[in-house]
Design an enzyme around this catalytic site. Structure first.
Site, PDB file in Angstrom:
ATOM      1  N   GLU A   1       0.880  -1.169   0.000  1.00 18.60           N
ATOM      2  CA  GLU A   1       0.000   0.000   0.000  1.00 18.60           C
ATOM      3  C   GLU A   1       0.910   1.210   0.000  1.00 18.60           C
ATOM      4  O   GLU A   1       1.511   1.558   1.022  1.00 18.60           O
ATOM      5  CB  GLU A   1      -0.912  -0.017   1.229  1.00 18.60           C
TER       6      GLU A   1
ATOM      7  N   CYS B   1      -2.389  11.654   4.950  1.00 17.44           N
ATOM      8  CA  CYS B   1      -2.292  10.208   4.899  1.00 17.44           C
ATOM      9  C   CYS B   1      -3.489   9.583   4.217  1.00 17.44           C
ATOM     10  O   CYS B   1      -3.402   8.527   3.646  1.00 17.44           O
ATOM     11  CB  CYS B   1      -2.181   9.641   6.299  1.00 17.44           C
TER      12      CYS B   1
END
Length: 595
Positions: A298, A332
């Site tokens: 990821e 994020c």
């Protein structure tokens, strides 16, 4: 209709019983966790109370210490050892021994572990959020949204559905194997390794840990050198919960260190999960290839935020600002590219600017600030370079937010929320992952243009599409090459833990979360057995037994046509031929005419 009344009464009684059972408090033991290392009560020793000044000319790696400090104040928090490859291998070996025991645990025991964790998290939200805030600079609200809620959702989903998705799954056996039972079994892989980033120190530890432990694995997690202080405290919570259910020691390990520590972990586990940058992700793939260790990556994101002209501008503008400033401007989970239809461009920019102008940044625990600090050293310089590049190429700053009180030593850890208009894709700001509180807003004229712009990126993690017509929004979103989509919302996927999470292109591959992420921690094994054993079982037909008969291929032709032919009459004729083979009435063909 009279026969329906008993059913209605039974259904009503069942609902009442379920409701009454919900009123009974669950039998979940409380756990004691030592919090002395993370409580900021003003009584720290002199050693742990000074302002930390990052060394210049030498790295932390040279000292073999992971130094920890508050990015919002530069207050020193302590240090943790940088583990050597030998020490990492020892931790993995211990976890492997523990896993062999835990693999035999019941789902009841695993669910109790989850309940104990959930109980502690709900009752200690402030402590968990303050710890995350001090270590990464995010605000308490951002910590609650990104750390607490997502983790609680994952736990409740596993409690509700986890066992269901790990039980054997029966599949169809097809025409030729109709007398067989086919199923897929999900067995633990062994030791899962995870290297996680700093942006969500609590959730990034719990997310892979929950899936790994619930599926019968052990896990060794290397926390970021930028969030080791909080990570080691969160590890204590996990240890206490495991001990409460009688789990073997060393089932979960949290290790600290730098690149050398992570490299050792990759080469010694059975599955690797990595959350971080594309550059490091490629290095992990290279290292994992030496041992053919499967990996889930990821990586970065450059999420597009598309706003059509038929939206409620005020409503979407507030969502846009939250999306851009998510987690104290660390982005994020944030949007980094904003595409707004030209018909509402001016009004949208004006509304966003008004909101951002009211945003203030400052030490998150020192007052009521909307935005905290940037976690990484010198990252504000990178953000300023991106902004200046855009300005040099014709962009314009619309507005910047304000600062609260910031200590002199921490000035470089803050960056003002910034709205920029007249941007285009020649600017690095629209191509490189920023990880900062910046809203670059670009015009588009047609839906096709919006899709083209959104896909013009090397990243493909997520996107958000807003339109007064859900059908229109779905059509746009379906054409965007990414792994996560939110329609008329932003980041709602994070709170739907039944869904897989991951991206494409430079955003990585593989999925965690959801059914796919849970099963990714498993050895997926296909199993076939006789449905009516021992009465019906596989017997090799005589024409193809060794030594094979002269007419063996004719038998195979008839069998294939009988099973898979499209014309029903051809299949029936083929069936008659197959029966003749079994009864010995079939005579060899003297010749065959080709169509």
């Amino acid at each position: 209709m009279a026969f329906l009344w008993p059913l209605i009464v039974l259904a009503f009684a069942y609902a009442i019983c379920r409701f009454l059972f919900m009123l009974i408090p669950p039998n979940v033991p409380s756990i004691d966790v030592d919090v002395s290392d993370v409580l900021d009560d003003g009584n720290q020793t002199q050693e742990n109370s000074f302002i930390y000044i990052p060394p210049r000319g030498r790295t932390q790696q040279a000292d073999r210490k992971v130094q920890c400090y508050e990015p919002a104040t530069m207050k020193y928090l302590g240090y943790y050892p940088a583990l050597t490859p030998v020490e990492v291998n020892e931790r993995v070996a211990q976890a492997r021994k523990a896993q062999k025991i835990w693999a035999k645990s019941s789902f009841k025991q695993r669910r109790q572990f989850l309940r104990i964790l959930l109980n502690y998290i709900v009752k200690h939200q402030q402590l968990i959020c303050e710890t995350s805030s001090r270590d990464t600079g995010k605000t308490m609200v951002d910590a609650s949204l990104g750390e607490i809620m997502t983790t609680c959702e994952k736990i409740t989903w596993l409690l509700s559905e986890g066992e269901r998705w790990l039980k054997p799954e029966y599949r169809s056996s097809g025409r030729s194997m109709f007398y067989k039972k086919s199923k897929v079994e999900f067995h633990p892989l062994g030791v899962i390794g995870a290297i996680v980033s700093w942006n969500y120190p609590f959730h990034n530890i719990f997310n892979p840990m929950l899936a790994a432990v619930f599926s019968g694995n052990s896990i060794v997690i290397k926390v970021s050198e930028h969030a080791s202080w909080s990570g080691c405290f969160y590890f204590q919570i996990i240890q206490s919960a495991l001990a409460a259910v009688g789990a073997p020691e060393n089932l979960v390990e949290v290790i600290t260190g730098f690149a050398e520590t992570g490299e050792a972990l990759v080469s010694s586990v059975d599955k690797m999960i990595f959350v971080g940058s594309p550059g490091v992700g490629k290095m992990i793939m290279r290292n994992a290839s030496e041992t053919l260790t499967p990996v889930t990556l990821e990586l970065g994101g450059k999420d597009a935020f598309i706003v059509c002209e038929d939206v409620d501008v005020d409503h979407v503008a507030h969502i846009a600002v939250r999306a851009a400033l998510q987690s104290s401007g660390q982005n994020c989970a944030g949007a980094e590219r904003f595409y707004v239809h030209r018909d509402i461009y001016s009004s949208f920019v004006s509304k966003v600017a008004k909101i951002v102008k009211s945003v203030s940044a400052g030490p998150p625990l020192a007052g009521k600030y909307d935005m905290g600090a940037i976690c990484l050293q010198e990252h504000s310089e990178k953000l300023e370079i991106l902004v200046n590049d855009a300005l040099d190429k014709g962009a314009k700053i619309v507005v910047r937010g304000s600062f609260g009180y910031i200590s002199e030593g921490a000035v470089d850890q803050f960056f003002p929320p910034t709205v920029i208009e007249n941007v285009d894709h020649t600017m690095n700001l629209m191509q490189e992952e920023a990880f900062g509180p910046i809203l670059p807003i670009m015009k588009f004229s047609t839906d096709e243009e919006a899709v083209k712009l959104a896909n013009d990126s090397r990243y493909g993690l997520g996107c958000a599409v807003f339109s007064g017509s859900q059908r229109r929004a779905r059509k746009i979103a379906s054409q965007i090459h990414c792994g996560v989509v939110a329609i008329n919302d932003f980041a709602s996927n994070y709170l739907c833990q039944s869904l897989p999470f991951g991206g494409v292109k430079d955003s990585g591959f593989g999925r965690f979360a959801g059914v796919e992420g849970l099963r990714a921690c498993c050895l997926v094994k296909s199993v076939v057995e006789d449905r009516w054993w021992p009465f019906i079982k596989t017997k090799i037909p005589k024409p193809i037994q060794y030594p094979v008969a002269e007419n063996s291929f004719e038998f195979q032709e008839s069998l294939v046509e009988c099973l898979y032919g499209l014309d029903i009459w051809d299949r029936l004729r083929a069936l008659v031929n197959v029966i003749k083979f079994f009864t010995g009435q079939h005579s060899p063909a003297t010749g065959k005419k080709n169509d």
